[in-house]
Scaffold this active site. Structure first.
Site, PDB file in Angstrom:
ATOM      1  N   ASP A 179      48.343  53.922  61.200  1.00  0.00           N
ATOM      2  CA  ASP A 179      48.959  53.689  62.503  1.00  0.00           C
ATOM      3  C   ASP A 179      48.003  53.969  63.659  1.00  0.00           C
ATOM      4  OD1 ASP A 179      50.952  52.955  64.266  1.00  0.00           O
ATOM      5  OD2 ASP A 179      51.931  54.922  64.271  1.00  0.00           O
ATOM      6  N   GLU A 227      45.728  49.432  59.400  1.00  0.00           N
ATOM      7  CA  GLU A 227      45.887  49.713  60.837  1.00  0.00           C
ATOM      8  C   GLU A 227      44.818  50.671  61.344  1.00  0.00           C
ATOM      9  OE1 GLU A 227      49.546  50.351  62.980  1.00  0.00           O
ATOM     10  OE2 GLU A 227      50.626  48.979  61.660  1.00  0.00           O
ATOM     11  N   ASP A 272      49.770  48.322  52.680  1.00  0.00           N
ATOM     12  CA  ASP A 272      51.060  48.215  53.362  1.00  0.00           C
ATOM     13  C   ASP A 272      51.514  46.766  53.220  1.00  0.00           C
ATOM     14  OD1 ASP A 272      53.236  48.115  55.019  1.00  0.00           O
ATOM     15  OD2 ASP A 272      52.146  48.591  56.870  1.00  0.00           O
TER      16      ASP A 272
END
Length: 305
Positions: free
Chosen positions: A66, A96, A207
């Site tokens: 993230d 990310e 992911d």
């Protein structure tokens, strides 16, 4: 220390994506996790001691970190490095990422790990390979031709204990509405895994943003297994996206999904890799009151006899 911070554009993109990701089925809730000073993990199998490394085992972490979230980035980046140092995985598969994150980690971990980046601009995927255990032979980034989010697949050909491995990571298309594109990406990955030479072990982690119904619709090749399922579907490793417990972002509607997954295509003969244990990492709040990421990471060990 280098200043870590997402751009306004990235924060806006991340906020929009997360808002679309919410499944409006559930009620608002709160986290019961307590803050602490050291990383905590929920482990199926024996505890891992980096000082007593078993050279017949392969250890892997897959984690969407993230990087697009600009809140408390320096402490979250330090928390990430702390997990990687304490668990000392052979392979790290990351999603990310942003450039400040990779620069931050390289300053602290480049002596021990080879870094492979699947991009340079915006947010991207990457790998870290422990130099003392993994030999990098080649790598490539494969763009998904119809992705609307510039998503791609990062592939690395490596040697582990003299055996050939193909490592893959990806961040599949986000948001419930993009199921069709996400399933295309799954098909592409499964095709590459199934077509790898018989003497190569193929391991994918990332992911996937997949829902179970989407996986069922696509189907997995008979030679590919879902590592979580192979380990008996441990309930406390089921949800890697859990807004009931993870409070990094304010979600009005709470949801739980197994977005982050590991897939294995064993090599033929006596070179088979077998899943041994699984854990979720990042379950404990940092001193800043936030978690390392809005996803839990997956820590997995494999026996390579």
């Amino acid at each position: 220390m280098e200043q870590l911070g997402a751009t306004g554009e990235s924060r806006e993109k991340s906020s929009t994506s997360r808002e679309q990701e919410q499944e409006q089925a559930g009620t608002p809730g709160s986290s019961s996790n307590q803050a602490g000073d050291s990383p905590a993990v929920c482990v199926h199998g024996t505890e891992h001691d980096p000082e007593d490394e078993d050279h017949h085992k392969l250890s892997v972490i897959s984690w969407n970190v993230d990087g697009l979230d600009g809140e408390e980035q320096p402490e979250r980046a330090r928390g990430l490095c702390s997990y990687l140092t304490s668990r000392s995985p052979d392979v790290v598969l990351l999603q990310e990422l942003i450039q400040p994150y990779t620069r931050f980690m390289k300053k602290r971990l480049a002596e021990r790990y080879t870094f492979i980046e699947g991009g340079k601009e915006g947010y991207f995927i990457g790998m870290m390979l422990k130099k003392s255990r993994i030999t990098l032979l080649d790598s490539e980034t494969v763009a998904y031709p119809t992705s609307g989010m510039m998503r791609s697949l990062l592939v690395a050909q490596v040697l582990f204990r003299g055996r050939k491995f193909c490592l893959m990571t990806s961040h599949f298309e986000s948001c419930k509405a993009n199921a069709a594109e996400r399933m295309k990406q799954l098909r592409l990955v499964m095709k590459r895994m199934a077509k790898a030479p018989d003497d190569v072990t193929v391991l994918f982690g990332g992911d996937t943003n997949l829902r179970d119904a989407e996986v069922a619709k696509v189907g997995l090749p008979g030679c590919v297994c879902d590592v979580w399922e192979q380990l008996g579907e441990p309930e406390d490793c089921r949800y890697t996206w859990d807004t009931h417990a993870n409070t990094n972002n304010d979600h009005r509607y709470k949801s739980r999904f197994r977005f982050d997954r590991l897939y294995l295509r064993r090599a033929g003969g006596d070179a088979a890799l077998e899943p041994e244990s699984m854990a979720l990492v990042g379950l404990e709040k940092l001193k800043c009151g936030r978690y390392t990421s809005d996803h839990w990471g997956i820590y997995c060990t494999f026996s390579a006899q």
